[in-house]
Structure formats: C-alpha cells, structure tokens
Design a protein around this motif. Structure first.
Motif, PDB file in Angstrom:
ATOM      1  N   PHE A  62       0.829  -1.201   0.000  1.00  0.00           N
ATOM      2  CA  PHE A  62       0.000   0.000   0.000  1.00  0.00           C
ATOM      3  C   PHE A  62       0.865   1.253   0.000  1.00  0.00           C
ATOM      4  CE2 PHE A  62      -2.413   3.477   1.792  1.00  0.00           C
ATOM      5  CZ  PHE A  62      -3.519   3.468   0.953  1.00  0.00           C
ATOM      6  N   LYS A  63       1.976   1.215   0.706  1.00  0.00           N
ATOM      7  CA  LYS A  63       2.876   2.375   0.706  1.00  0.00           C
ATOM      8  C   LYS A  63       3.390   2.639  -0.708  1.00  0.00           C
ATOM      9  CE  LYS A  63       4.356   1.840   5.528  1.00  0.00           C
ATOM     10  NZ  LYS A  63       3.055   2.087   6.007  1.00  0.00           N
ATOM     11  N   SER A  64       3.699   1.590  -1.436  1.00  0.00           N
ATOM     12  CA  SER A  64       4.113   1.720  -2.837  1.00  0.00           C
ATOM     13  C   SER A  64       2.971   2.269  -3.678  1.00  0.00           C
ATOM     14  CB  SER A  64       4.563   0.355  -3.362  1.00  0.00           C
ATOM     15  OG  SER A  64       4.776   0.398  -4.746  1.00  0.00           O
ATOM     16  N   TYR A  65       1.777   1.762  -3.469  1.00  0.00           N
ATOM     17  CA  TYR A  65       0.578   2.229  -4.170  1.00  0.00           C
ATOM     18  C   TYR A  65       0.385   3.730  -3.931  1.00  0.00           C
ATOM     19  CZ  TYR A  65      -4.505   2.825  -4.851  1.00  0.00           C
ATOM     20  OH  TYR A  65      -5.750   3.271  -5.234  1.00  0.00           O
ATOM     21  N   ALA A  66       0.517   4.156  -2.674  1.00  0.00           N
ATOM     22  CA  ALA A  66       0.333   5.573  -2.332  1.00  0.00           C
ATOM     23  C   ALA A  66       1.369   6.437  -3.038  1.00  0.00           C
ATOM     24  CB  ALA A  66       0.416   5.755  -0.816  1.00  0.00           C
ATOM     25  N   GLU A  68       2.804   5.748  -5.887  1.00  0.00           N
ATOM     26  CA  GLU A  68       2.449   5.755  -7.309  1.00  0.00           C
ATOM     27  C   GLU A  68       1.260   6.682  -7.590  1.00  0.00           C
ATOM     28  OE1 GLU A  68       2.339   1.778  -9.081  1.00  0.00           O
ATOM     29  OE2 GLU A  68       3.723   1.149  -7.498  1.00  0.00           O
ATOM     30  N   ILE A  69       0.307   6.733  -6.681  1.00  0.00           N
ATOM     31  CA  ILE A  69      -0.814   7.664  -6.816  1.00  0.00           C
ATOM     32  C   ILE A  69      -0.287   9.103  -6.768  1.00  0.00           C
ATOM     33  CG2 ILE A  69      -2.862   8.599  -5.648  1.00  0.00           C
ATOM     34  CD1 ILE A  69      -3.540   6.041  -7.135  1.00  0.00           C
ATOM     35  N   SER A  70       0.615   9.374  -5.835  1.00  0.00           N
ATOM     36  CA  SER A  70       1.197  10.721  -5.721  1.00  0.00           C
ATOM     37  C   SER A  70       1.961  11.094  -6.982  1.00  0.00           C
ATOM     38  CB  SER A  70       2.114  10.802  -4.500  1.00  0.00           C
ATOM     39  OG  SER A  70       1.356  10.623  -3.318  1.00  0.00           O
ATOM     40  N   LEU A  72       1.426   9.893  -9.991  1.00  0.00           N
ATOM     41  CA  LEU A  72       0.438  10.105 -11.045  1.00  0.00           C
ATOM     42  C   LEU A  72      -0.189  11.491 -10.910  1.00  0.00           C
ATOM     43  CD1 LEU A  72      -1.035   8.825 -13.481  1.00  0.00           C
ATOM     44  CD2 LEU A  72      -2.769   8.031 -11.858  1.00  0.00           C
ATOM     45  N   SER A  73      -0.447  11.916  -9.698  1.00  0.00           N
ATOM     46  CA  SER A  73      -0.987  13.255  -9.458  1.00  0.00           C
ATOM     47  C   SER A  73      -0.026  14.315 -10.008  1.00  0.00           C
ATOM     48  CB  SER A  73      -1.207  13.459  -7.954  1.00  0.00           C
ATOM     49  OG  SER A  73      -1.544  14.795  -7.677  1.00  0.00           O
ATOM     50  N   GLU A  74       1.252  14.165  -9.698  1.00  0.00           N
ATOM     51  CA  GLU A  74       2.261  15.114 -10.191  1.00  0.00           C
ATOM     52  C   GLU A  74       2.325  15.122 -11.714  1.00  0.00           C
ATOM     53  OE1 GLU A  74       5.824  13.749  -8.249  1.00  0.00           O
ATOM     54  OE2 GLU A  74       5.062  14.295  -6.263  1.00  0.00           O
ATOM     55  N   ARG A  75       2.200  13.956 -12.324  1.00  0.00           N
ATOM     56  CA  ARG A  75       2.266  13.870 -13.789  1.00  0.00           C
ATOM     57  C   ARG A  75       1.023  14.485 -14.431  1.00  0.00           C
ATOM     58  NH1 ARG A  75       3.191   7.935 -14.092  1.00  0.00           N
ATOM     59  NH2 ARG A  75       2.834   8.127 -16.301  1.00  0.00           N
ATOM     60  N   ASN A  76      -0.141  14.359 -13.792  1.00  0.00           N
ATOM     61  CA  ASN A  76      -1.336  15.025 -14.309  1.00  0.00           C
ATOM     62  C   ASN A  76      -1.158  16.540 -14.264  1.00  0.00           C
ATOM     63  OD1 ASN A  76      -3.940  13.402 -15.059  1.00  0.00           O
ATOM     64  ND2 ASN A  76      -2.902  12.202 -13.483  1.00  0.00           N
ATOM     65  N   LEU A  77      -0.556  17.050 -13.190  1.00  0.00           N
ATOM     66  CA  LEU A  77      -0.296  18.493 -13.111  1.00  0.00           C
ATOM     67  C   LEU A  77       0.707  18.899 -14.190  1.00  0.00           C
ATOM     68  CD1 LEU A  77      -0.818  21.191 -11.805  1.00  0.00           C
ATOM     69  CD2 LEU A  77       0.982  20.658 -10.129  1.00  0.00           C
ATOM     70  N   LYS A  78       1.706  18.077 -14.405  1.00  0.00           N
ATOM     71  CA  LYS A  78       2.685  18.351 -15.467  1.00  0.00           C
ATOM     72  C   LYS A  78       1.989  18.369 -16.836  1.00  0.00           C
ATOM     73  CE  LYS A  78       7.323  16.880 -16.765  1.00  0.00           C
ATOM     74  NZ  LYS A  78       8.388  15.913 -16.521  1.00  0.00           N
ATOM     75  N   GLY A  79       1.034  17.474 -17.049  1.00  0.00           N
ATOM     76  CA  GLY A  79       0.263  17.469 -18.290  1.00  0.00           C
ATOM     77  C   GLY A  79      -0.557  18.745 -18.430  1.00  0.00           C
ATOM     78  N   HIS A  80      -1.153  19.181 -17.334  1.00  0.00           N
ATOM     79  CA  HIS A  80      -1.887  20.452 -17.331  1.00  0.00           C
ATOM     80  C   HIS A  80      -0.966  21.584 -17.766  1.00  0.00           C
ATOM     81  CE1 HIS A  80      -3.890  24.044 -15.795  1.00  0.00           C
ATOM     82  NE2 HIS A  80      -2.812  24.265 -15.072  1.00  0.00           N
ATOM     83  N   LEU A  81       0.223  21.642 -17.162  1.00  0.00           N
ATOM     84  CA  LEU A  81       1.166  22.718 -17.486  1.00  0.00           C
ATOM     85  C   LEU A  81       1.654  22.621 -18.928  1.00  0.00           C
ATOM     86  CD1 LEU A  81       3.141  22.774 -14.115  1.00  0.00           C
ATOM     87  CD2 LEU A  81       1.424  24.433 -14.917  1.00  0.00           C
ATOM     88  N   ASP A  82       1.830  21.398 -19.425  1.00  0.00           N
ATOM     89  CA  ASP A  82       2.234  21.201 -20.813  1.00  0.00           C
ATOM     90  C   ASP A  82       1.175  21.749 -21.762  1.00  0.00           C
ATOM     91  OD1 ASP A  82       3.660  19.978 -23.140  1.00  0.00           O
ATOM     92  OD2 ASP A  82       1.919  18.623 -23.129  1.00  0.00           O
ATOM     93  N   LEU A  83      -0.071  21.393 -21.531  1.00  0.00           N
ATOM     94  CA  LEU A  83      -1.153  21.867 -22.404  1.00  0.00           C
ATOM     95  C   LEU A  83      -1.340  23.375 -22.274  1.00  0.00           C
ATOM     96  CD1 LEU A  83      -3.725  18.970 -22.002  1.00  0.00           C
ATOM     97  CD2 LEU A  83      -2.161  19.395 -23.908  1.00  0.00           C
ATOM     98  N   GLY A  98      -7.638  19.209 -12.306  1.00  0.00           N
ATOM     99  CA  GLY A  98      -8.600  18.710 -11.326  1.00  0.00           C
ATOM    100  C   GLY A  98      -8.253  17.308 -10.839  1.00  0.00           C
ATOM    101  N   VAL A  99      -7.861  16.440 -11.761  1.00  0.00           N
ATOM    102  CA  VAL A  99      -7.468  15.078 -11.374  1.00  0.00           C
ATOM    103  C   VAL A  99      -6.238  15.133 -10.474  1.00  0.00           C
ATOM    104  CG1 VAL A  99      -6.589  12.861 -12.227  1.00  0.00           C
ATOM    105  CG2 VAL A  99      -8.528  13.958 -13.371  1.00  0.00           C
ATOM    106  N   SER A 100      -5.290  16.008 -10.813  1.00  0.00           N
ATOM    107  CA  SER A 100      -4.072  16.105  -9.998  1.00  0.00           C
ATOM    108  C   SER A 100      -4.402  16.538  -8.570  1.00  0.00           C
ATOM    109  CB  SER A 100      -3.055  17.066 -10.632  1.00  0.00           C
ATOM    110  OG  SER A 100      -3.420  18.420 -10.423  1.00  0.00           O
ATOM    111  N   LEU A 101      -5.436  17.344  -8.412  1.00  0.00           N
ATOM    112  CA  LEU A 101      -5.858  17.765  -7.073  1.00  0.00           C
ATOM    113  C   LEU A 101      -6.704  16.700  -6.373  1.00  0.00           C
ATOM    114  CD1 LEU A 101      -6.830  21.454  -7.930  1.00  0.00           C
ATOM    115  CD2 LEU A 101      -4.774  20.676  -6.715  1.00  0.00           C
ATOM    116  N   ASP A 102      -7.487  15.959  -7.139  1.00  0.00           N
ATOM    117  CA  ASP A 102      -8.388  14.954  -6.557  1.00  0.00           C
ATOM    118  C   ASP A 102      -7.674  13.669  -6.129  1.00  0.00           C
ATOM    119  OD1 ASP A 102     -10.588  16.570  -6.723  1.00  0.00           O
ATOM    120  OD2 ASP A 102     -11.382  15.657  -8.555  1.00  0.00           O
TER     121      ASP A 102
END
Length: 156
Positions: A62-66, A68-70, A72-83, A98-102
């Motif tokens: 679960f610690k690994s899962y957490a 990876e979720i974090s 993924l959140s950072e990468r969604n924000l990076k995608g936002h900034l890219d676009l 929104g996904v990066s925040l959620d």
C-alpha cells in the motif's frame, strides 16, 4: 416489393465495425504513460476493493501504491502545465489539473477509512477517478465546454 428488396440488401450487407476515435494526444509517450499507469493503478484499486481489509493500509504494497498515486498526481499536473504552455485543449488542461488535485484527496480518504465498508467506498471512488483519468486523455473532446481553469482553480 421495393421494401423487401431494401430489407434483403440491408440484411446481407456486412456491417462495418465502427472504429472508436482516439485523442491523438493519448498516443504521445507522456500521455500514453499516464493512461497506462492509471490503468494499472485502477486494476490494483479494484482488487483491493473486492475484499477490503484495513490491514492493507499498513502494508508495504500500500505504501508503494500511495507513492504511485502521488506520482500520477504530479504527472497530471505536469500534463496540465504542458497543455497550458501549448495553448491548446482547454478542457483537458483543466480536467488534468482537477485530477491532480483529486488524487491526493481520494488517497487521503482511503487512508482515513475506519471500517472495511468505508475503505471499500473510498477505493471505489479512487477507481472511478482513475477511470476518468484514462477516459479524458483517450477520448477526444466532442465540444469545448469553455472551462476556465483560472475561475475553477485560481492563477496557479
């Protein structure tokens, strides 16, 4: 008679399977990796939700899962900034933010669960968010809703 001939033609004409349209952005390596990883995390989340146990929250898995979720959140924000830098795809740009925040909020709800039922509900919510993360990248927008990220999230 004409109607019977038309019906015969329709019944004997092979039906072409519709090829689903895919957002070309989803084929770019960065976005394809988000889709792949969100899919992997969704599968893990669904497995945990099938037999929710609070003991999982203290496991190394679960610690690994957490983490990876974090990530993924950072990468969604990076995608936002890219676009945002490209000046394209307003809706997807806002949804990725929104996904990066959620994602961290859904993770916190999982970690805060006090009963197996609450854990299952929080895991199901996370699985739905991960599915949304995939869908918004893969599915091309059919209309621009005019989302304004500044109104939604401020100037950050």
């Amino acid at each position: 008679m004409k109607h019977l001939a038309l019906i015969a033609i329709l019944l004997t004409t092979p039906v072409m399977a519709a090829t689903p349209t895919v957002n070309p952005l989803s084929k770019e390596p960065f976005y394809a990796a988000i889709v792949r990883d969100a899919g992997t995390l969704k599968a893990r989340t669904v497995r945990m939700a099938q037999s929710p146990s609070l003991t999982i929250l203290t496991s190394a898995g679960f610690k690994s899962y957490a983490r990876e979720i974090s990530t993924l959140s950072e990468r969604n924000l990076k995608g936002h900034l890219d676009l945002k830098a490209r000046g394209t795809d307003n809706d997807l740009k806002c949804v990725l933010k929104g996904v990066s925040l959620d994602l961290p909020r859904k993770l916190a709800a999982i970690e805060a669960a006090k009963t197996p039922d609450a854990l299952q509900g929080a895991l199901n919510d996370m699985a739905n968010l991960l599915e949304d993360n995939i869908d918004v990248i893969v599915t091309p927008a059919t209309a621009d809703s005019g989302l304004d990220c500044v109104i939604e999230f401020g100037n950050s």
